[in-house]
Design a protein around this motif. Structure first.
Motif, PDB file in Angstrom:
ATOM      1  N   ARG A 103      -9.385 -39.308  35.063  1.00 13.23           N
ATOM      2  CA  ARG A 103      -9.394 -39.551  33.793  1.00 13.23           C
ATOM      3  C   ARG A 103      -7.807 -39.446  32.542  1.00 13.23           C
ATOM      4  N   TYR A 104      -7.506 -38.332  32.724  1.00 10.78           N
ATOM      5  CA  TYR A 104      -6.958 -38.457  31.771  1.00 10.78           C
ATOM      6  C   TYR A 104      -5.098 -39.612  32.169  1.00 10.78           C
ATOM      7  N   ILE A 105      -5.186 -40.086  33.151  1.00 13.20           N
ATOM      8  CA  ILE A 105      -4.166 -40.995  33.706  1.00 13.20           C
ATOM      9  C   ILE A 105      -4.844 -41.904  33.172  1.00 13.20           C
ATOM     10  N   THR A 106      -6.048 -42.252  33.494  1.00 13.39           N
ATOM     11  CA  THR A 106      -6.419 -43.146  32.976  1.00 13.39           C
ATOM     12  C   THR A 106      -6.282 -44.030  31.627  1.00 13.39           C
ATOM     13  N   LEU A 107      -6.739 -42.793  31.164  1.00 14.43           N
ATOM     14  CA  LEU A 107      -6.258 -42.680  29.134  1.00 14.43           C
ATOM     15  C   LEU A 107      -4.905 -43.344  29.094  1.00 14.43           C
ATOM     16  N   THR A 108      -4.106 -42.151  29.243  1.00 12.21           N
ATOM     17  CA  THR A 108      -3.010 -42.513  28.988  1.00 12.21           C
ATOM     18  C   THR A 108      -2.389 -43.975  29.245  1.00 12.21           C
ATOM     19  N   VAL A 109      -2.899 -44.310  30.570  1.00 12.93           N
ATOM     20  CA  VAL A 109      -1.788 -46.115  30.862  1.00 12.93           C
ATOM     21  C   VAL A 109      -2.512 -46.870  29.759  1.00 12.93           C
ATOM     22  N   VAL A 110      -3.816 -46.624  30.105  1.00 13.46           N
ATOM     23  CA  VAL A 110      -4.802 -47.464  29.255  1.00 13.46           C
ATOM     24  C   VAL A 110      -4.463 -47.894  27.443  1.00 13.46           C
ATOM     25  N   PHE A 111      -3.987 -46.600  26.728  1.00 13.73           N
ATOM     26  CA  PHE A 111      -3.894 -46.900  25.668  1.00 13.73           C
ATOM     27  C   PHE A 111      -2.243 -46.829  25.346  1.00 13.73           C
ATOM     28  N   ALA A 112      -1.362 -46.931  26.518  1.00 16.63           N
ATOM     29  CA  ALA A 112      -0.315 -46.944  26.420  1.00 16.63           C
ATOM     30  C   ALA A 112      -0.142 -48.658  26.610  1.00 16.63           C
ATOM     31  N   LEU A 113      -0.769 -49.372  27.358  1.00 16.59           N
ATOM     32  CA  LEU A 113      -1.155 -50.728  27.287  1.00 16.59           C
ATOM     33  C   LEU A 113      -1.792 -51.671  26.071  1.00 16.59           C
ATOM     34  N   SER A 114      -2.030 -50.432  25.581  1.00 17.34           N
ATOM     35  CA  SER A 114      -3.054 -51.399  24.345  1.00 17.34           C
ATOM     36  C   SER A 114      -2.352 -51.318  22.968  1.00 17.34           C
ATOM     37  N   MET A 115      -1.195 -50.784  23.111  1.00 17.03           N
ATOM     38  CA  MET A 115       0.002 -51.237  22.338  1.00 17.03           C
ATOM     39  C   MET A 115      -0.548 -52.567  21.601  1.00 17.03           C
ATOM     40  N   PHE A 116      -0.309 -53.497  22.485  1.00 19.26           N
ATOM     41  CA  PHE A 116      -0.399 -55.009  22.259  1.00 19.26           C
ATOM     42  C   PHE A 116      -0.507 -55.261  20.903  1.00 19.26           C
TER      43      PHE A 116
END
Length: 68
Positions: free
Chosen positions: A7-20
């Motif tokens: 869950r933590y890794i998924t949130l990290t990736v999702v939030f990083a990609l959502s910077m668009f």
């Protein structure tokens, strides 16, 4: 790897990609040429912050029940 780490890794990736979304806002105000550099710097900084947070929150979650 536990479900919590996933869950933590998924949130990290999702939030990083959502910077668009933030970068798109900057482009809409007139910084068209800077889209890619701004996106990459925001994504990297968000990834770093979330990764650091993951290593802080995991041990805390072992001591504090965040589900309630």
């Amino acid at each position: 790897m536990s479900d919590q780490w996933i869950r933590y890794i998924t949130l990290t990736v999702v939030f990083a990609l959502s910077m668009f979304t933030t970068t798109t806002t900057i482009v809409l105000v007139g910084a068209d040429a800077a889209f890619l550099p701004i996106y990459l710097s925001l994504a990297l900084s968000e990834f770093a912050a979330m990764t650091l947070g993951m290593f802080i929150m995991y041990p805390l979650s072992k001591r504090i029940d965040f589900d309630h």
